[in-house]
Design a protein around this motif. Structure first.
Motif, mmCIF file in Angstrom:
data_model
loop_
_atom_site.group_PDB
_atom_site.id
_atom_site.type_symbol
_atom_site.label_atom_id
_atom_site.label_comp_id
_atom_site.label_asym_id
_atom_site.label_seq_id
_atom_site.Cartn_x
_atom_site.Cartn_y
_atom_site.Cartn_z
ATOM 1 N N SER A 56 0.841 -1.194 0.000
ATOM 2 C CA SER A 56 0.000 0.000 0.000
ATOM 3 C C SER A 56 0.880 1.249 0.000
ATOM 4 O O SER A 56 1.551 1.551 0.979
ATOM 5 C CB SER A 56 -0.894 -0.008 1.235
ATOM 6 O OG SER A 56 -1.693 1.155 1.264
ATOM 7 N N GLY A 57 0.931 1.935 -1.136
ATOM 8 C CA GLY A 57 1.726 3.149 -1.261
ATOM 9 C C GLY A 57 3.216 2.916 -1.399
ATOM 10 O O GLY A 57 4.012 3.845 -1.283
ATOM 11 N N TYR A 58 3.628 1.685 -1.653
ATOM 12 C CA TYR A 58 5.058 1.363 -1.749
ATOM 13 C C TYR A 58 5.317 0.596 -3.039
ATOM 14 O O TYR A 58 4.597 -0.337 -3.384
ATOM 15 C CB TYR A 58 5.485 0.509 -0.547
ATOM 16 C CG TYR A 58 6.923 0.101 -0.561
ATOM 17 C CD1 TYR A 58 7.917 0.964 -0.136
ATOM 18 C CD2 TYR A 58 7.307 -1.167 -1.006
ATOM 19 C CE1 TYR A 58 9.253 0.591 -0.144
ATOM 20 C CE2 TYR A 58 8.631 -1.548 -1.028
ATOM 21 C CZ TYR A 58 9.596 -0.673 -0.596
ATOM 22 O OH TYR A 58 10.919 -1.041 -0.601
ATOM 23 N N THR A 59 6.376 0.985 -3.746
ATOM 24 C CA THR A 59 6.780 0.314 -4.987
ATOM 25 C C THR A 59 8.298 0.124 -4.978
ATOM 26 O O THR A 59 9.038 1.040 -4.639
ATOM 27 C CB THR A 59 6.401 1.165 -6.215
ATOM 28 O OG1 THR A 59 5.006 1.421 -6.185
ATOM 29 C CG2 THR A 59 6.784 0.460 -7.502
ATOM 30 N N SER A 87 9.762 3.826 -4.323
ATOM 31 C CA SER A 87 8.956 4.983 -3.950
ATOM 32 C C SER A 87 8.013 4.596 -2.823
ATOM 33 O O SER A 87 7.312 3.589 -2.907
ATOM 34 C CB SER A 87 8.139 5.461 -5.159
ATOM 35 O OG SER A 87 7.284 6.520 -4.771
ATOM 36 N N ALA A 88 8.032 5.405 -1.776
ATOM 37 C CA ALA A 88 7.062 5.272 -0.696
ATOM 38 C C ALA A 88 6.213 6.535 -0.742
ATOM 39 O O ALA A 88 6.714 7.649 -0.541
ATOM 40 C CB ALA A 88 7.762 5.119 0.639
ATOM 41 N N LYS A 89 4.949 6.359 -1.038
ATOM 42 C CA LYS A 89 4.028 7.482 -1.272
ATOM 43 C C LYS A 89 4.147 8.547 -0.168
ATOM 44 O O LYS A 89 4.099 8.238 1.009
ATOM 45 C CB LYS A 89 2.607 6.948 -1.345
ATOM 46 C CG LYS A 89 1.596 7.976 -1.751
ATOM 47 C CD LYS A 89 0.233 7.316 -1.877
ATOM 48 C CE LYS A 89 -0.783 8.346 -2.324
ATOM 49 N NZ LYS A 89 -2.099 7.749 -2.446
ATOM 50 N N ASN A 90 4.333 9.795 -0.597
ATOM 51 C CA ASN A 90 4.441 10.961 0.289
ATOM 52 C C ASN A 90 5.582 10.870 1.291
ATOM 53 O O ASN A 90 5.588 11.580 2.289
ATOM 54 C CB ASN A 90 3.115 11.211 1.039
ATOM 55 C CG ASN A 90 1.980 11.509 0.096
ATOM 56 O OD1 ASN A 90 2.168 12.161 -0.935
ATOM 57 N ND2 ASN A 90 0.804 11.009 0.420
ATOM 58 N N ASP A 91 6.546 9.976 1.068
ATOM 59 C CA ASP A 91 7.655 9.842 2.012
ATOM 60 C C ASP A 91 9.006 10.040 1.313
ATOM 61 O O ASP A 91 9.728 10.972 1.622
ATOM 62 C CB ASP A 91 7.591 8.491 2.707
ATOM 63 C CG ASP A 91 8.499 8.406 3.915
ATOM 64 O OD1 ASP A 91 9.031 9.446 4.345
ATOM 65 O OD2 ASP A 91 8.686 7.284 4.433
#
Length: 180
Positions: A56-59, A87-91
Motif C-alpha cells: 500500500s503506497g510502496y513500490t 517509492s514510498a508514497k508521500n515519504d
C-alpha cells in the motif's frame, strides 16, 4: 639351473609388460593432447533478474542484467549490474545502481541455490523533509528457487540486513531470474 630357467621365462613376460605399459601411457597422453580445447563462450549465459515488490503506497522495482559462467552442470559464477527505483508514497523516492558477484549451485536441475554479494549506491530524496541522501549499501544474499528451463523463481534473504541502517525495508526478497 632351475633359477636361470625361471629367469628365461620371466624375462620375456617382464619385457612385454613394460612395453604394453608404455604404450598405454602413450595412448593416454595422446588422448589428453588431442582433445578439443574448452571454449569459454560456450559456457556463458546472459540474462538477469527482475525484482518487484508492492504494498500500500510502496513500490520497489529492480532490473539486474547479468552474465554467468557455467563451471559445470552444477556450479555457475557470474556478475550482475543493478538499477532500481523505490517509492514510498508521500515519504521518499530512491534510485540505485550497483553491481553484484553471483554464485549458483544446482544440486538437481529443478533446484537452484544462490549466494550474491551486492554493492549498490543509493540516492534518496525525502519528500517530507526536503532533503537528499546518498550512500553505499552492502548486502549478502542467500537464496533458493525452483528452476524450469531457463527461468528460476524463488526468494533470497540478506544476512547482513540492518533495519536501522540500509537501503531495503526487509531482508526477504522474491526474485525471477532468467538466463539464455
Amino acid at each position: 639351473m632351475k633359477k636361470n630357467h625361471h629367469m628365461s621365462i620371466l624375462r620375456p613376460f617382464l619385457i612385454l609388460t613394460v612395453l604394453f605399459s608404455f604404450h598405454h601411457l602413450s595412448a593416454q597422453q595422446q588422448t589428453i593432447t588431442t582433445s578439443p580445447p574448452n571454449n569459454f563462450w560456450n559456457n556463458v549465459q546472459f540474462g538477469g533478474g527482475l525484482g518487484l515488490s508492492f504494498a500500500s503506497g510502496y513500490t520497489d522495482i529492480t532490473i539486474s542484467p547479468s552474465a554467468i559462467y557455467n563451471v559445470n552442470s552444477i556450479v555457475a559464477v557470474g556478475t550482475a549490474l543493478q538499477f532500481g527505483y523505490v517509492s514510498a508514497k508521500n515519504d521518499y523516492t530512491s534510485t540505485i545502481y550497483g553491481a553484484s558477484l553471483i554464485g549458483l549451485i544446482n544440486p538437481i536441475p529443478q533446484i537452484q541455490l544462490s549466494v550474491e554479494l551486492e554493492e549498490i549506491n543509493v540516492n534518496t530524496d525525502y519528500k517530507y523533509y526536503g532533503v537528499s541522501d546518498s550512500f553505499w549499501n552492502t548486502a549478502l544474499y542467500v537464496g533458493a528457487g525452483y528452476r524450469t528451463g531457463n527461468v528460476t523463481i524463488g526468494a533470497r534473504f540478506d544476512v547482513l540486513f540492518d533495519e536501522n541502517n540500509g537501503y531495503y525495508s526487509d531482508a526477504f526478497m522474491p526474485f525471477v531470474r532468467v538466463y539464455f
